[in-house]
Design an enzyme around this catalytic site. Sequence first.
Site, PDB file in Angstrom:
ATOM      1  N   CYS A  67       0.818  -1.220   0.000  1.00  0.00           N
ATOM      2  CA  CYS A  67       0.000   0.000   0.000  1.00  0.00           C
ATOM      3  C   CYS A  67       0.856   1.277   0.000  1.00  0.00           C
ATOM      4  O   CYS A  67       1.601   1.531   0.939  1.00  0.00           O
ATOM      5  CB  CYS A  67      -0.918   0.011   1.223  1.00  0.00           C
ATOM      6  SG  CYS A  67      -1.891   1.530   1.338  1.00  0.00           S
TER       7      CYS A  67
HETATM    8  N1  LIG Z   1      -6.965   5.930  -0.311  1.00  0.00           N
HETATM    9  C1  LIG Z   1      -6.910   6.209   1.098  1.00  0.00           C
HETATM   10  C2  LIG Z   1      -5.657   5.695   1.678  1.00  0.00           C
HETATM   11  C3  LIG Z   1      -5.809   4.436   2.374  1.00  0.00           C
HETATM   12  C4  LIG Z   1      -6.072   3.275   1.439  1.00  0.00           C
HETATM   13  O1  LIG Z   1      -6.705   3.387   0.382  1.00  0.00           O
HETATM   14  N2  LIG Z   1      -5.564   2.125   1.830  1.00  0.00           N
HETATM   15  C5  LIG Z   1      -5.880   0.957   1.067  1.00  0.00           C
HETATM   16  C6  LIG Z   1      -4.673   0.112   0.755  1.00  0.00           C
HETATM   17  S1  LIG Z   1      -3.545   0.977  -0.308  1.00  0.00           S
HETATM   18  C7  LIG Z   1      -6.833   0.143   1.905  1.00  0.00           C
HETATM   19  O2  LIG Z   1      -6.502  -0.321   2.978  1.00  0.00           O
HETATM   20  N3  LIG Z   1      -8.042   0.035   1.379  1.00  0.00           N
HETATM   21  C8  LIG Z   1      -9.124  -0.662   1.992  1.00  0.00           C
HETATM   22  C9  LIG Z   1     -10.332   0.210   2.139  1.00  0.00           C
HETATM   23  O3  LIG Z   1     -10.224   1.439   1.922  1.00  0.00           O
HETATM   24  O4  LIG Z   1     -11.389  -0.329   2.465  1.00  0.00           O
HETATM   25  C10 LIG Z   1      -7.005   7.662   1.369  1.00  0.00           C
HETATM   26  O5  LIG Z   1      -7.461   8.414   0.502  1.00  0.00           O
HETATM   27  O6  LIG Z   1      -6.672   8.058   2.467  1.00  0.00           O
END
Ligand SMILES: N[C@@H](CCC(=O)N[C@@H](CS)C(=O)NCC(=O)O)C(=O)O
Length: 303
Positions: A67
């Site tokens: 990630c």
């Molecule tokens: N896109 C997020 C960052 C966190 C994120 O997307 N993490 C991903 C892995 S790279 C995750 O754990 N996704 C699962 C989810 O959002 O349900 C943001 O805008 O803050």
Amino acid sequence: MTVTTGTPIYASPVDHVSYGQYGPGRLHLSAGWTRPVYPFQDRITADGSSGYRAEPGRYHLYAAWVCPYAQRVAIVRKLKGLEEVISLSYVDDERDGRGWAFRQRRGADPVNGFTLLEQVYDATEKGYPGHISVPVLWDRRQGRIVSNNFPDITIDLATQFEEWATTSADLYPEPLRPEINKLNAWLYHDVNTGVSRVARAATGEERADERRRVLSALERLDERLAGQRFLTGDTVTEADVRLWVTLARFDSEYNRDHLISEGDLSGFEHLWGYARDLYQRPAFGETIEALPAEWNTPHGRGR
Ligand SMILES: N[C@@H](CCC(=O)N[C@@H](CS)C(=O)NCC(=O)O)C(=O)O
């Protein structure tokens, strides 16, 4: 509770037949990209006024190697020399319907002994129905999540732990904050999530627009880096951390099959040198799986 002895507890292997895919009901992916609400948004403060005082040994970060958002917190932690102050562990690279989990490949949960990251959320809010995302910042003292909002976590690590930081890196210098904030907002939209919007575009026309947006951002960045070593001048800041995690995955993930550009990152001379320059620093190079050999070629940006 800190689990330090006994047999590590792991989740059973990824099993899409039994558990389905991670996503439905949790993750809402649409063609466009609206940032979901990350409900845990408390802050760590040096003086403790937020209820979460910066202290050594109190906080733990849950991250994922795959990630980019989680890699940012790992980079900042290392750039500040906070490895002995804030612990860090990784979930497995793959998910089924249970979400992120602790398996042998990346190790057990060293703090709570949980097998699923969902349990970390559930311990904070019983029956939590939202995104089981990384990064997560956990407070051992109160036994709860402080934040799963990555932009706040990196800023707090960069600014609130000065008493324990073992390097002089100033990643968010006061005079540069307005410029960094502006850059970060633009980077987030046009680069960090821009690359994902290309892949998710619903129509060819939309895809062409998104592709143009990313390419024009990369061209602007390339020009900017022709005249200076880092995005805001001579030293690495939060903005460089934000950008780099996307550049590092550009060729292998986002532009795989040349979805965005016919050329590779190496086609942007200054951006490519900059990306390799940062890769040589342990905080960047040691928080991601090894990149292809060309990332180790000389970049001519040393001082
Ligand atoms: N896109 C997020 C960052 C966190 C994120 O997307 N993490 C991903 C892995 S790279 C995750 O754990 N996704 C699962 C989810 O959002 O349900 C943001 O805008 O803050």
